[in-house]
Design a protein around this motif. Structure first.
Motif, PDB file in Angstrom:
ATOM      1  N   SER A  16       0.619  -1.187   0.027  1.00  0.00           N
ATOM      2  CA  SER A  16       0.034   0.063  -0.065  1.00  0.00           C
ATOM      3  C   SER A  16       0.994   1.114  -0.068  1.00  0.00           C
ATOM      4  O   SER A  16       0.740   2.169  -0.598  1.00  0.00           O
ATOM      5  CB  SER A  16      -0.980  -0.109   1.215  1.00  0.00           C
ATOM      6  OG  SER A  16      -0.733   1.121   2.028  1.00  0.00           O
ATOM      7  N   GLY A  17       2.000   1.307   0.813  1.00  0.00           N
ATOM      8  CA  GLY A  17       2.917   2.249   0.816  1.00  0.00           C
ATOM      9  C   GLY A  17       3.560   2.512  -0.551  1.00  0.00           C
ATOM     10  O   GLY A  17       3.788   3.752  -1.031  1.00  0.00           O
ATOM     11  N   ALA A  18       3.964   1.504  -1.106  1.00  0.00           N
ATOM     12  CA  ALA A  18       4.536   1.399  -2.536  1.00  0.00           C
ATOM     13  C   ALA A  18       3.693   1.800  -3.597  1.00  0.00           C
ATOM     14  O   ALA A  18       3.903   2.866  -4.272  1.00  0.00           O
ATOM     15  CB  ALA A  18       5.314   0.134  -2.867  1.00  0.00           C
ATOM     16  N   LEU A  34       8.910   4.724   1.410  1.00  0.00           N
ATOM     17  CA  LEU A  34       7.750   4.818   1.861  1.00  0.00           C
ATOM     18  C   LEU A  34       7.142   3.639   2.073  1.00  0.00           C
ATOM     19  O   LEU A  34       6.126   3.447   3.095  1.00  0.00           O
ATOM     20  CB  LEU A  34       7.049   5.488   0.948  1.00  0.00           C
ATOM     21  CG  LEU A  34       5.740   6.439   1.008  1.00  0.00           C
ATOM     22  CD1 LEU A  34       6.146   7.420   2.198  1.00  0.00           C
ATOM     23  CD2 LEU A  34       4.985   6.891   0.153  1.00  0.00           C
ATOM     24  N   ALA A  35       7.483   2.458   1.464  1.00  0.00           N
ATOM     25  CA  ALA A  35       6.883   1.100   1.868  1.00  0.00           C
ATOM     26  C   ALA A  35       7.368   0.692   2.970  1.00  0.00           C
ATOM     27  O   ALA A  35       6.547  -0.062   3.943  1.00  0.00           O
ATOM     28  CB  ALA A  35       7.239  -0.021   0.819  1.00  0.00           C
ATOM     29  N   ALA A  36       8.580   0.999   3.303  1.00  0.00           N
ATOM     30  CA  ALA A  36       9.127   0.393   4.779  1.00  0.00           C
ATOM     31  C   ALA A  36       8.217   1.228   6.040  1.00  0.00           C
ATOM     32  O   ALA A  36       8.004   0.835   6.915  1.00  0.00           O
ATOM     33  CB  ALA A  36      10.479   0.354   4.785  1.00  0.00           C
ATOM     34  N   VAL A  37       8.250   2.517   5.657  1.00  0.00           N
ATOM     35  CA  VAL A  37       7.844   3.580   6.680  1.00  0.00           C
ATOM     36  C   VAL A  37       6.169   2.817   7.072  1.00  0.00           C
ATOM     37  O   VAL A  37       5.650   2.879   8.076  1.00  0.00           O
ATOM     38  CB  VAL A  37       7.642   4.934   6.197  1.00  0.00           C
ATOM     39  CG1 VAL A  37       6.692   5.651   7.099  1.00  0.00           C
ATOM     40  CG2 VAL A  37       9.170   5.523   6.360  1.00  0.00           C
ATOM     41  N   THR A  38       5.567   2.797   5.741  1.00  0.00           N
ATOM     42  CA  THR A  38       4.073   2.150   6.028  1.00  0.00           C
ATOM     43  C   THR A  38       4.053   0.901   6.710  1.00  0.00           C
ATOM     44  O   THR A  38       3.207   0.569   7.506  1.00  0.00           O
ATOM     45  CB  THR A  38       3.583   2.241   4.584  1.00  0.00           C
ATOM     46  OG1 THR A  38       3.591   3.280   3.826  1.00  0.00           O
ATOM     47  CG2 THR A  38       1.921   1.973   4.701  1.00  0.00           C
ATOM     48  N   VAL A  70       8.944  -6.171  -1.655  1.00  0.00           N
ATOM     49  CA  VAL A  70       7.667  -5.840  -2.032  1.00  0.00           C
ATOM     50  C   VAL A  70       7.614  -4.337  -2.710  1.00  0.00           C
ATOM     51  O   VAL A  70       6.983  -4.356  -3.779  1.00  0.00           O
ATOM     52  CB  VAL A  70       6.781  -5.547  -0.795  1.00  0.00           C
ATOM     53  CG1 VAL A  70       5.297  -4.810  -1.122  1.00  0.00           C
ATOM     54  CG2 VAL A  70       6.515  -7.062  -0.221  1.00  0.00           C
ATOM     55  N   ALA A  71       8.459  -3.538  -2.252  1.00  0.00           N
ATOM     56  CA  ALA A  71       8.279  -2.280  -2.783  1.00  0.00           C
ATOM     57  C   ALA A  71       9.080  -2.207  -4.198  1.00  0.00           C
ATOM     58  O   ALA A  71       8.662  -1.595  -5.176  1.00  0.00           O
ATOM     59  CB  ALA A  71       9.261  -1.193  -2.093  1.00  0.00           C
ATOM     60  N   LEU A  72      10.260  -3.038  -4.509  1.00  0.00           N
ATOM     61  CA  LEU A  72      10.699  -3.274  -5.848  1.00  0.00           C
ATOM     62  C   LEU A  72       9.886  -3.870  -6.756  1.00  0.00           C
ATOM     63  O   LEU A  72       9.829  -3.717  -8.121  1.00  0.00           O
ATOM     64  CB  LEU A  72      12.073  -3.954  -5.681  1.00  0.00           C
ATOM     65  CG  LEU A  72      13.129  -3.145  -4.801  1.00  0.00           C
ATOM     66  CD1 LEU A  72      14.272  -4.306  -4.659  1.00  0.00           C
ATOM     67  CD2 LEU A  72      13.594  -1.933  -5.431  1.00  0.00           C
ATOM     68  N   ASP A 133       0.903   8.964   4.825  1.00  0.00           N
ATOM     69  CA  ASP A 133       0.226  10.474   4.183  1.00  0.00           C
ATOM     70  C   ASP A 133       1.032  11.563   4.469  1.00  0.00           C
ATOM     71  O   ASP A 133       1.172  12.521   3.855  1.00  0.00           O
ATOM     72  CB  ASP A 133      -0.994  10.240   4.904  1.00  0.00           C
ATOM     73  CG  ASP A 133      -1.947   9.021   4.253  1.00  0.00           C
ATOM     74  OD1 ASP A 133      -1.691   8.411   3.343  1.00  0.00           O
ATOM     75  OD2 ASP A 133      -2.961   8.960   4.776  1.00  0.00           O
ATOM     76  N   VAL A 134       1.452  11.787   5.852  1.00  0.00           N
ATOM     77  CA  VAL A 134       2.533  12.921   6.201  1.00  0.00           C
ATOM     78  C   VAL A 134       3.476  13.041   5.379  1.00  0.00           C
ATOM     79  O   VAL A 134       3.805  14.119   4.808  1.00  0.00           O
ATOM     80  CB  VAL A 134       2.665  12.673   7.790  1.00  0.00           C
ATOM     81  CG1 VAL A 134       3.682  13.940   7.988  1.00  0.00           C
ATOM     82  CG2 VAL A 134       1.562  12.982   8.386  1.00  0.00           C
ATOM     83  N   LEU A 135       4.210  12.077   5.138  1.00  0.00           N
ATOM     84  CA  LEU A 135       5.398  12.165   3.990  1.00  0.00           C
ATOM     85  C   LEU A 135       4.981  12.557   2.761  1.00  0.00           C
ATOM     86  O   LEU A 135       5.732  13.178   1.908  1.00  0.00           O
ATOM     87  CB  LEU A 135       6.367  10.784   3.918  1.00  0.00           C
ATOM     88  CG  LEU A 135       7.207  10.484   5.376  1.00  0.00           C
ATOM     89  CD1 LEU A 135       7.576   9.063   5.367  1.00  0.00           C
ATOM     90  CD2 LEU A 135       8.124  11.307   5.363  1.00  0.00           C
ATOM     91  N   LEU A 136       3.792  12.091   2.144  1.00  0.00           N
ATOM     92  CA  LEU A 136       3.095  12.561   1.021  1.00  0.00           C
ATOM     93  C   LEU A 136       2.644  13.959   1.047  1.00  0.00           C
ATOM     94  O   LEU A 136       1.885  14.391   0.080  1.00  0.00           O
ATOM     95  CB  LEU A 136       2.336  11.596   0.417  1.00  0.00           C
ATOM     96  CG  LEU A 136       3.127  10.062   0.144  1.00  0.00           C
ATOM     97  CD1 LEU A 136       1.855   9.246  -0.298  1.00  0.00           C
ATOM     98  CD2 LEU A 136       3.955  10.538  -1.105  1.00  0.00           C
ATOM     99  N   ASN A 137       2.653  14.531   2.102  1.00  0.00           N
ATOM    100  CA  ASN A 137       2.039  15.958   2.370  1.00  0.00           C
ATOM    101  C   ASN A 137       0.635  16.007   2.286  1.00  0.00           C
ATOM    102  O   ASN A 137       0.040  16.710   1.374  1.00  0.00           O
ATOM    103  CB  ASN A 137       2.653  16.817   1.335  1.00  0.00           C
ATOM    104  CG  ASN A 137       2.446  18.404   1.989  1.00  0.00           C
ATOM    105  OD1 ASN A 137       2.225  18.503   3.021  1.00  0.00           O
ATOM    106  ND2 ASN A 137       2.360  19.394   0.982  1.00  0.00           N
TER     107      ASN A 137
END
Length: 197
Positions: A16-18, A34-38, A70-72, A133-137
């Motif tokens: 979902s983050g990716a 972003l994937a790791a943070v999520t 997963v992100a890759l 969401d915060v990182l994506l403003n």
């Protein structure tokens, strides 16, 4: 078995983050971050709040490798993953259920009071998405639409109540996870949202 389910939840939240990162047109490094943070953000915040340092997900390599892989994969095949939207939403509901119930149980296991344990459980479930969401403003989704945090809170309350009356942990955790996932899927199916002013 619990570790496998936990890593499955990590993978779903990482996807979902990716996908959000790809949609925001971030580069591959941004997609992985972003994937790791999520995937890990809620658990890291939980551990910091409970004084578990370093956080458990940063001490075991699979918890770092799974979001990166997963992100890759998502960054390479994002159109195909995006078409699986319903499947990703269902898996996300199961991941939320697992993270909320285990987060609450971990907090109770450290001797935290009931209200603290419930709040920590909710933070474990929704924390990664809020950080994403915060990182994506963006305004975090849980604050402006969808029944997500309320489902998480219901599950956390069931785990805390079961512990308070001395019920066996496994059946209570499974019932709470079923409640969270069921509420989340029902809200998606019926398109329920929390009323706005």
């Amino acid at each position: 078995m619990l570790v496998v389910l936990d890593l499955l939840g990590v993978a779903v939240f990482a996807a979902s983050g990716a996908l959000a990162a790809v949609h925001a047109r971030l580069d591959v490094f941004g997609v992985v971050v972003l994937a790791a943070v999520t995937a890990l953000g809620g658990g890291i915040v939980r551990d910091v709040l409970l004084g578990i340092t370093p956080p458990s997900t940063l001490r075991q390599w699979p918890y770092l490798v799974v979001p990166a892989v997963v992100a890759l994969l998502v960054s390479r095949w994002h159109p195909a993953v995006a078409r699986l939207r319903r499947g990703v939403q269902l898996a996300d509901a199961l991941g939320l259920a697992l993270f909320v119930t285990t987060g609450t149980a971990v907090a109770l296991g450290t001797g935290a009071p009931a209200i603290t344990s419930a709040l920590v459980g909710v933070i474990t479930g929704i924390g990664g998405g809020v950080l994403r969401d915060v990182l994506l403003n963006e305004v975090p989704t849980v604050l402006c639409r969808e029944i997500y945090a309320l489902a998480a809170a219901a599950g956390a309350v069931v785990v805390v109540a079961g512990d308070a009356v001395g019920l066996p942990q496994l059946p209570v955790t499974l019932a709470a996870a079923g409640l969270v996932a069921g509420l989340r899927v029902l809200a998606l199916w019926r398109r329920w949202n929390v009323p706005a002013p």
